[in-house]
Write an enzyme that holds these catalytic residues in place. Structure first.
Site, PDB file in Angstrom:
ATOM      1  N   ARG A   1       1.396   1.014  -3.223  1.00 62.28           N
ATOM      2  CA  ARG A   1       0.138   1.767  -3.223  1.00 62.28           C
ATOM      3  C   ARG A   1       0.024   2.599  -4.499  1.00 62.28           C
ATOM      4  O   ARG A   1       0.960   3.303  -4.874  1.00 62.28           O
ATOM      5  CB  ARG A   1       0.134   2.668  -1.992  1.00 62.28           C
ATOM      6  CG  ARG A   1      -1.177   3.329  -1.708  1.00 62.28           C
ATOM      7  CD  ARG A   1      -1.121   4.028  -0.381  1.00 62.28           C
ATOM      8  NE  ARG A   1      -0.292   5.230  -0.457  1.00 62.28           N
ATOM      9  CZ  ARG A   1      -0.484   6.320   0.287  1.00 62.28           C
ATOM     10  NH1 ARG A   1      -1.456   6.346   1.176  1.00 62.28           N
ATOM     11  NH2 ARG A   1       0.305   7.365   0.166  1.00 62.28           N
TER      12      ARG A   1
ATOM     13  N   ASP B   1     -12.376  11.532   9.291  1.00 65.37           N
ATOM     14  CA  ASP B   1     -11.274  12.115   8.542  1.00 65.37           C
ATOM     15  C   ASP B   1     -11.488  11.758   7.070  1.00 65.37           C
ATOM     16  O   ASP B   1     -11.545  10.569   6.726  1.00 65.37           O
ATOM     17  CB  ASP B   1      -9.934  11.567   9.060  1.00 65.37           C
ATOM     18  CG  ASP B   1      -8.743  12.284   8.427  1.00 65.37           C
ATOM     19  OD1 ASP B   1      -8.872  12.749   7.272  1.00 65.37           O
ATOM     20  OD2 ASP B   1      -7.692  12.359   9.083  1.00 65.37           O
TER      21      ASP B   1
ATOM     22  N   PHE C   1      -4.409   6.392   9.936  1.00 68.73           N
ATOM     23  CA  PHE C   1      -3.171   7.132   9.666  1.00 68.73           C
ATOM     24  C   PHE C   1      -2.560   7.579  11.004  1.00 68.73           C
ATOM     25  O   PHE C   1      -3.260   8.132  11.847  1.00 68.73           O
ATOM     26  CB  PHE C   1      -3.489   8.327   8.778  1.00 68.73           C
ATOM     27  CG  PHE C   1      -2.268   9.004   8.241  1.00 68.73           C
ATOM     28  CD1 PHE C   1      -1.580   8.481   7.165  1.00 68.73           C
ATOM     29  CD2 PHE C   1      -1.797  10.163   8.817  1.00 68.73           C
ATOM     30  CE1 PHE C   1      -0.447   9.103   6.665  1.00 68.73           C
ATOM     31  CE2 PHE C   1      -0.657  10.794   8.329  1.00 68.73           C
ATOM     32  CZ  PHE C   1       0.019  10.262   7.252  1.00 68.73           C
TER      33      PHE C   1
ATOM     34  N   TYR D   1      -4.117  18.678   0.036  1.00 67.36           N
ATOM     35  CA  TYR D   1      -3.054  18.446  -0.954  1.00 67.36           C
ATOM     36  C   TYR D   1      -3.140  17.093  -1.635  1.00 67.36           C
ATOM     37  O   TYR D   1      -2.302  16.782  -2.473  1.00 67.36           O
ATOM     38  CB  TYR D   1      -1.672  18.643  -0.337  1.00 67.36           C
ATOM     39  CG  TYR D   1      -1.396  17.860   0.938  1.00 67.36           C
ATOM     40  CD1 TYR D   1      -1.110  16.506   0.897  1.00 67.36           C
ATOM     41  CD2 TYR D   1      -1.425  18.488   2.173  1.00 67.36           C
ATOM     42  CE1 TYR D   1      -0.858  15.799   2.059  1.00 67.36           C
ATOM     43  CE2 TYR D   1      -1.175  17.794   3.348  1.00 67.36           C
ATOM     44  CZ  TYR D   1      -0.894  16.452   3.286  1.00 67.36           C
ATOM     45  OH  TYR D   1      -0.658  15.752   4.429  1.00 67.36           O
ATOM     46  N   LYS D   2      -4.150  16.284  -1.271  1.00 64.74           N
ATOM     47  CA  LYS D   2      -4.283  14.976  -1.932  1.00 64.74           C
ATOM     48  C   LYS D   2      -5.206  15.144  -3.142  1.00 64.74           C
ATOM     49  O   LYS D   2      -4.811  15.733  -4.140  1.00 64.74           O
ATOM     50  CB  LYS D   2      -4.773  13.952  -0.913  1.00 64.74           C
ATOM     51  CG  LYS D   2      -3.713  13.698   0.166  1.00 64.74           C
ATOM     52  CD  LYS D   2      -4.187  12.840   1.309  1.00 64.74           C
ATOM     53  CE  LYS D   2      -3.042  12.632   2.297  1.00 64.74           C
ATOM     54  NZ  LYS D   2      -3.525  12.283   3.647  1.00 64.74           N
TER      55      LYS D   2
HETATM   56  C1  LIG Z   1      -2.688  12.567   4.668  1.00 66.61           C
HETATM   57  C2  LIG Z   1      -3.377  12.363   5.968  1.00 66.61           C
HETATM   58  C3  LIG Z   1      -3.151  13.218   7.027  1.00 66.61           C
HETATM   59  C4  LIG Z   1      -2.132  14.320   6.892  1.00 66.61           C
HETATM   60  O1  LIG Z   1      -2.114  15.164   7.975  1.00 66.61           O
HETATM   61  P1  LIG Z   1      -1.177  16.451   7.932  1.00 66.61           P
HETATM   62  O2  LIG Z   1      -1.560  17.197   9.114  1.00 66.61           O
HETATM   63  O3  LIG Z   1      -1.466  17.137   6.624  1.00 66.61           O
HETATM   64  O4  LIG Z   1       0.230  15.991   7.918  1.00 66.61           O
HETATM   65  C5  LIG Z   1      -3.848  13.013   8.205  1.00 66.61           C
HETATM   66  N1  LIG Z   1      -4.734  12.012   8.309  1.00 66.61           N
HETATM   67  C6  LIG Z   1      -4.976  11.146   7.299  1.00 66.61           C
HETATM   68  C7  LIG Z   1      -5.955  10.051   7.471  1.00 66.61           C
HETATM   69  C8  LIG Z   1      -4.288  11.293   6.102  1.00 66.61           C
HETATM   70  O5  LIG Z   1      -4.492  10.444   5.117  1.00 66.61           O
END
Ligand SMILES: *Cc1c(COP(=O)(O)O)cnc(C)c1O
Length: 420
Positions: A379, A198, A129, A223-224
């Site tokens: 997705r 992560d 990401f 939030y996921k």
């Molecule tokens: C959703 C996600 C994020 C989100 O990071 P924020 O700081 O909440 O914007 C970061 N890393 C991964 C791998 C994600 O899937």
């Protein structure tokens, strides 16, 4: 051939089916984007209203003590710990994933610089990401390290005596491919590197055991799959062997050993408490606490093991139905078929029209999302807490209709909004 009746029968036999009642799911919507923003738990509005009306409204500043606001990052962290194989007291819920990654990566680099100064490289995956890569890139500029981006199959062989940190996302956001956390961690540590995971697409989605993997650091998203609401606090886990090494760089008063002595000098709190920075967002933590309770409600029904079994059944069904019912329409599969290598989402590829197809599905109430790339990706997330086998059937029928009638070619589906 699977039929709608088969799907309805599976729902009737599903011991997790009652958990769907814990959520507000708008009628006419099949929500396949809980991997990006979990839905609203039914209990959350009243819980937040109570925190606002009673704890804030009536308790005022007394609520830091009386309503337990002060310990909320730890209390919520303890709930998260049960989902990721951490122990009580090892996780705090705070800040965002990006910020938490900055903190742990920075500490990992400091440990490497102190113990193994010849190691100057961070290795990650090119399709990680982007924020994870940007945070690593920024830290590399500041600290004189190099970021090396590789394809997943190149990683094991690339970790060597120059590698300070291997930083990976357990489940890939674009493809749903999942690393073998234990094997990857063991191999990288055997080569002398620290390992940062992560868990944004793993916590609450697939079983995770940080201690069994003996990982060094982990962060994840609220939030996921944890259903904590838009912009919910994220979390940090640090292995106890590192938890009291050094200061994390955002050495604020909430991470101080005794914040209310107001001393001019920083002294880090014991353990992971030092990973807090400033005053915590209590209303957001309250919502995250409510989101976690939806996952904890699955514990008497088999917990993450049962959720994982259903998640694989849902994703298997989706793949099979897409291949049966949408054959010949140019869809490919980006997600691994192998269970051990699959998270809780399925990503389809298409050379052309992927964005418009997702828009046409959304117009029909089937909410997934689009991720640009080569190839583009459609997705679909399958959180097993609230999705039914029937939903999978209906989603594929809508997809089929969008493709067969070429509905996606309509002009209204060609417009690209700010957030995809
Ligand atoms: C959703 C996600 C994020 C989100 O990071 P924020 O700081 O909440 O914007 C970061 N890393 C991964 C791998 C994600 O899937």
């Amino acid at each position: 051939m699977t039929t709608l009746q088969d799907c309805l029968r599976r729902d009737a036999d599903d011991p997790l089916a009652p958990l769907r009642e814990l959520f507000v799911l708008p009628p006419g919507v099949i929500y396949l984007d809980g991997n990006s923003l979990g839905p609203l738990p039914r209990a959350t509005p009243e819980r937040i209203a109570r925190a606002v009306r009673e704890e804030w409204g009536q308790g005022l500043i007394r609520s830091w003590n009386d309503a337990g606001w002060f310990e909320l990052p730890q209390r919520v962290g303890d709930k998260i710990a049960t989902l990721v194989g951490a122990r009580a007291g090892e996780v705090v819920a705070t800040d965002s994933t990006s910020i938490n990654l900055f903190k742990v990566l920075s500490v990992a680099l400091s440990i490497a610089a102190a113990d193994t100064p010849q190691r100057r490289t961070i290795i990650s995956e090119r399709s990680n990401f982007p924020t994870d890569l940007y945070i690593a890139e920024g830290l590399c500029r500041e600290r004189g390290f190099t970021l090396q981006l590789l394809e997943p199959e190149q990683i094991a062989a690339a970790v060597d005596e120059r590698t300070a940190v291997l930083m990976l996302t357990h489940v890939n956001y674009r493809t749903g491919a999942m690393h073998d956390m234990q094997a990857v961690t063991r191999a990288a540590q055997a080569a002398g590197a620290l390992v940062v995971w992560d868990l944004a697409h793993s916590a609450g989605a697939v079983p995770v055991d940080l201690h069994a993997a003996d990982a060094d650091f982990a962060v994840g998203c609220g939030y996921k799959y944890l259903n904590g609401g838009p912009g919910a606090p994220a979390f940090v886990w640090v292995h106890p062997r590192h938890a009291e090494r050094g200061w994390q760089p955002l050495s604020g008063w909430w991470g101080h050993a005794t914040p209310f002595t107001f001393t001019p000098n920083y002294q880090p709190a014991p353990g992971v408490g030092r990973y807090l920075c400033g005053t915590q967002p209590i209303l957001s933590l309250t919502a995250l606490d409510g989101g976690l309770d939806t996952l904890l409600a699955a514990q008497p029904l088999g917990g993450m093991t049962a959720l994982r079994r259903k998640s694989l059944a849902l994703t298997d069904l989706f793949i099979a139905l897409v291949e049966e019912r949408c054959a010949g329409h140019g869809l490919g599969l980006a997600t691994p078929r192998e269970h051990a290598a699959r998270g809780s989402q399925v990503c389809l590829t298409r050379e052309q029209g992927a964005h418009a197809i997702v828009q046409a599905l959304i117009a029909r109430g089937v909410i997934g999302d689009f991720r640009a790339g080569a190839p583009d990706i459609l997705r679909f997330g399958f959180p097993p807490l609230y999705l039914r086998f029937e939903d999978v059937w209906q989603a594929v029928e809508h997809l089929r209709a969008v493709l067969v009638e070429e509905e996606w070619r309509r002009p209204e589906f060609q417009r690209v909004q700010a957030v995809t």
